[in-house]
Design a protein around this motif. Structure first.
Motif, PDB file in Angstrom:
ATOM      1  N   LEU A 141      15.363   0.051  -3.029  1.00  0.00           N
ATOM      2  CA  LEU A 141      14.463   1.191  -2.857  1.00  0.00           C
ATOM      3  C   LEU A 141      15.071   2.230  -1.930  1.00  0.00           C
ATOM      4  CD1 LEU A 141      11.678   2.339  -3.585  1.00  0.00           C
ATOM      5  CD2 LEU A 141      10.756   1.187  -1.560  1.00  0.00           C
ATOM      6  N   ALA A 142      15.771   1.791  -0.896  1.00  0.00           N
ATOM      7  CA  ALA A 142      16.418   2.744   0.015  1.00  0.00           C
ATOM      8  C   ALA A 142      17.515   3.526  -0.692  1.00  0.00           C
ATOM      9  CB  ALA A 142      16.976   2.009   1.217  1.00  0.00           C
ATOM     10  N   ALA A 143      18.200   2.880  -1.640  1.00  0.00           N
ATOM     11  CA  ALA A 143      19.277   3.565  -2.356  1.00  0.00           C
ATOM     12  C   ALA A 143      18.759   4.512  -3.430  1.00  0.00           C
ATOM     13  CB  ALA A 143      20.203   2.533  -2.995  1.00  0.00           C
ATOM     14  N   LEU A 144      17.586   4.236  -3.994  1.00  0.00           N
ATOM     15  CA  LEU A 144      17.077   5.034  -5.103  1.00  0.00           C
ATOM     16  C   LEU A 144      15.923   5.952  -4.728  1.00  0.00           C
ATOM     17  CD1 LEU A 144      17.059   2.324  -7.934  1.00  0.00           C
ATOM     18  CD2 LEU A 144      18.834   4.007  -7.421  1.00  0.00           C
ATOM     19  N   CYS A 184       8.106   8.868  -9.898  1.00  0.00           N
ATOM     20  CA  CYS A 184       9.366   8.186  -9.601  1.00  0.00           C
ATOM     21  C   CYS A 184      10.308   8.367 -10.781  1.00  0.00           C
ATOM     22  CB  CYS A 184       9.140   6.710  -9.321  1.00  0.00           C
ATOM     23  SG  CYS A 184       8.406   5.799 -10.711  1.00  0.00           S
ATOM     24  N   SER A 185      11.582   8.519 -10.486  1.00  0.00           N
ATOM     25  CA  SER A 185      12.609   8.599 -11.514  1.00  0.00           C
ATOM     26  C   SER A 185      13.976   8.363 -10.847  1.00  0.00           C
ATOM     27  CB  SER A 185      12.579   9.953 -12.208  1.00  0.00           C
ATOM     28  OG  SER A 185      13.611  10.029 -13.184  1.00  0.00           O
ATOM     29  N   PRO A 186      14.587   7.205 -11.080  1.00  0.00           N
ATOM     30  CA  PRO A 186      14.132   6.059 -11.875  1.00  0.00           C
ATOM     31  C   PRO A 186      13.077   5.232 -11.129  1.00  0.00           C
ATOM     32  CG  PRO A 186      16.225   5.554 -10.863  1.00  0.00           C
ATOM     33  CD  PRO A 186      15.936   6.988 -10.496  1.00  0.00           C
ATOM     34  N   CYS A 187      12.362   4.435 -11.884  1.00  0.00           N
ATOM     35  CA  CYS A 187      11.240   3.684 -11.296  1.00  0.00           C
ATOM     36  C   CYS A 187      11.514   2.183 -11.167  1.00  0.00           C
ATOM     37  CB  CYS A 187       9.984   3.883 -12.152  1.00  0.00           C
ATOM     38  SG  CYS A 187       9.394   5.586 -12.240  1.00  0.00           S
ATOM     39  N   GLU A 188      12.693   1.728 -11.544  1.00  0.00           N
ATOM     40  CA  GLU A 188      12.956   0.281 -11.507  1.00  0.00           C
ATOM     41  C   GLU A 188      12.881  -0.269 -10.091  1.00  0.00           C
ATOM     42  OE1 GLU A 188      14.725   2.467 -13.091  1.00  0.00           O
ATOM     43  OE2 GLU A 188      14.502   1.931 -15.217  1.00  0.00           O
ATOM     44  N   GLY A 189      13.477   0.456  -9.132  1.00  0.00           N
ATOM     45  CA  GLY A 189      13.439  -0.011  -7.751  1.00  0.00           C
ATOM     46  C   GLY A 189      12.042  -0.050  -7.190  1.00  0.00           C
ATOM     47  N   GLY A 204       7.896  10.505   2.225  1.00  0.00           N
ATOM     48  CA  GLY A 204       7.355   9.745   3.352  1.00  0.00           C
ATOM     49  C   GLY A 204       6.899   8.360   2.957  1.00  0.00           C
ATOM     50  N   ALA A 205       6.257   8.211   1.788  1.00  0.00           N
ATOM     51  CA  ALA A 205       5.771   6.910   1.354  1.00  0.00           C
ATOM     52  C   ALA A 205       6.924   5.960   1.062  1.00  0.00           C
ATOM     53  CB  ALA A 205       4.894   7.081   0.113  1.00  0.00           C
ATOM     54  N   GLU A 206       7.984   6.463   0.448  1.00  0.00           N
ATOM     55  CA  GLU A 206       9.123   5.612   0.147  1.00  0.00           C
ATOM     56  C   GLU A 206       9.841   5.168   1.416  1.00  0.00           C
ATOM     57  OE1 GLU A 206      10.610   7.064  -4.242  1.00  0.00           O
ATOM     58  OE2 GLU A 206      11.096   8.301  -2.506  1.00  0.00           O
ATOM     59  N   ILE A 249       0.837  -1.207   0.000  1.00  0.00           N
ATOM     60  CA  ILE A 249       0.000   0.000   0.000  1.00  0.00           C
ATOM     61  C   ILE A 249       0.871   1.257   0.000  1.00  0.00           C
ATOM     62  CG2 ILE A 249      -1.664   1.325   1.371  1.00  0.00           C
ATOM     63  CD1 ILE A 249      -2.859  -1.330   2.281  1.00  0.00           C
ATOM     64  N   CYS A 250       1.947   1.239   0.774  1.00  0.00           N
ATOM     65  CA  CYS A 250       2.845   2.398   0.808  1.00  0.00           C
ATOM     66  C   CYS A 250       3.459   2.665  -0.557  1.00  0.00           C
ATOM     67  CB  CYS A 250       3.941   2.177   1.852  1.00  0.00           C
ATOM     68  SG  CYS A 250       3.393   2.203   3.564  1.00  0.00           S
ATOM     69  N   ILE A 251       3.884   1.624  -1.245  1.00  0.00           N
ATOM     70  CA  ILE A 251       4.519   1.818  -2.543  1.00  0.00           C
ATOM     71  C   ILE A 251       3.508   2.229  -3.596  1.00  0.00           C
ATOM     72  CG2 ILE A 251       4.366  -0.447  -3.643  1.00  0.00           C
ATOM     73  CD1 ILE A 251       7.580   1.601  -3.167  1.00  0.00           C
ATOM     74  N   GLU A 252       2.243   1.843  -3.411  1.00  0.00           N
ATOM     75  CA  GLU A 252       1.217   2.203  -4.372  1.00  0.00           C
ATOM     76  C   GLU A 252       0.801   3.670  -4.253  1.00  0.00           C
ATOM     77  OE1 GLU A 252      -0.503   0.452  -6.956  1.00  0.00           O
ATOM     78  OE2 GLU A 252       1.349  -0.696  -6.691  1.00  0.00           O
TER      79      GLU A 252
END
Length: 210
Positions: free
Chosen positions: A138-141, A76-81, A146-148, A68-71
């Motif tokens: 995700l932490a690196a990118l 996002c840029s980049p969005c791969e993570g 707040g959501a990330e 839910i948080c990621i949704e």
């Protein structure tokens, strides 16, 4: 008199017919419990109160919150993570949720062809590994939103719970393996003892043949 005899005969025929139909009719009243007629579907509170069951519930909840948080992230840029984390959290939620239902409702006993302990072991191992990778990426990118940040936190929490469940699954798998080996060893020793008794007392075999 005729009417009375006819009525008596009619009553006798009806009673005998009802007795015959009651004794031979396939549509017999049953006192079988409704749960047994429905296949015995019931919840197993002992599993939910145990450590594996509680770990499964925590995994499902944490994976759902992380998803839910990621949704809620719109840009996002980049969005791969982000996409990778989304895939991992959604897959873990679905697969672990299905396993939780199978174990808590004793549905796994109806499909003995599948090694459910090994399936649980593989799922927890893969989920632990992929949650760790997805959370680190995700932490690196991330862009410090707040959501990330919340998704990363819940991702690492889910990884920790999956790691605990992995330890429990490995322990249970080894225990079942030792029990199976001991059963096979005892069966082998019993068969060997019986063959020795037959060799030492051939009259037993002759009596059996007779």
């Amino acid at each position: 008199m005729r009417d009375g005899e006819d009525l008596e005969g009619f009553d006798g025929e009806a009673s005998s017919t009802s007795m015959i139909s009651g004794g031979s009719s396939p549509y017999q009243p049953t006192t079988e419990p409704v749960s047994q007629r429905l296949g015995g579907l019931r919840c197993d509170p002992d599993y939910l109160r145990g450590a594996p069951g509680r770990a499964k519930v925590a995994e499902v909840v944490l994976a759902l919150i992380a998803f839910i948080c990621i949704e809620t992230i719109m840009e996002c840029s980049p969005c791969e993570g982000l996409y990778f984390f989304e895939f991992v959290s959604c897959s873990a939620f679905v697969v672990t949720g299905v396993l939780l239902l199978m174990f808590s409702l004793n549905l796994h006993t109806r499909i003995p062809q599948i090694n459910w302990n090994l399936t649980d072991l593989v799922n927890t191992g893969l989920s632990t590994f992929f949650f760790f990778i997805a959370s680190v990426v995700l932490a690196a990118l991330n862009h410090k939103t707040g959501a990330e940040i919340a998704a990363v936190i819940f991702g690492f929490l889910a990884m920790a719970v999956y790691a605990v469940n992995l330890y429990l699954a490995v322990k249970k798998w080894r225990m079942n393996g030792r029990q199976q080996n001991s059963r096979q060893t005892s069966n082998y020793l019993r068969a060997r003892t019986e063959s020795r008794e037959v060799d030492q007392h051939p009259e037993i075999q002759r009596l059996d043949d007779a």
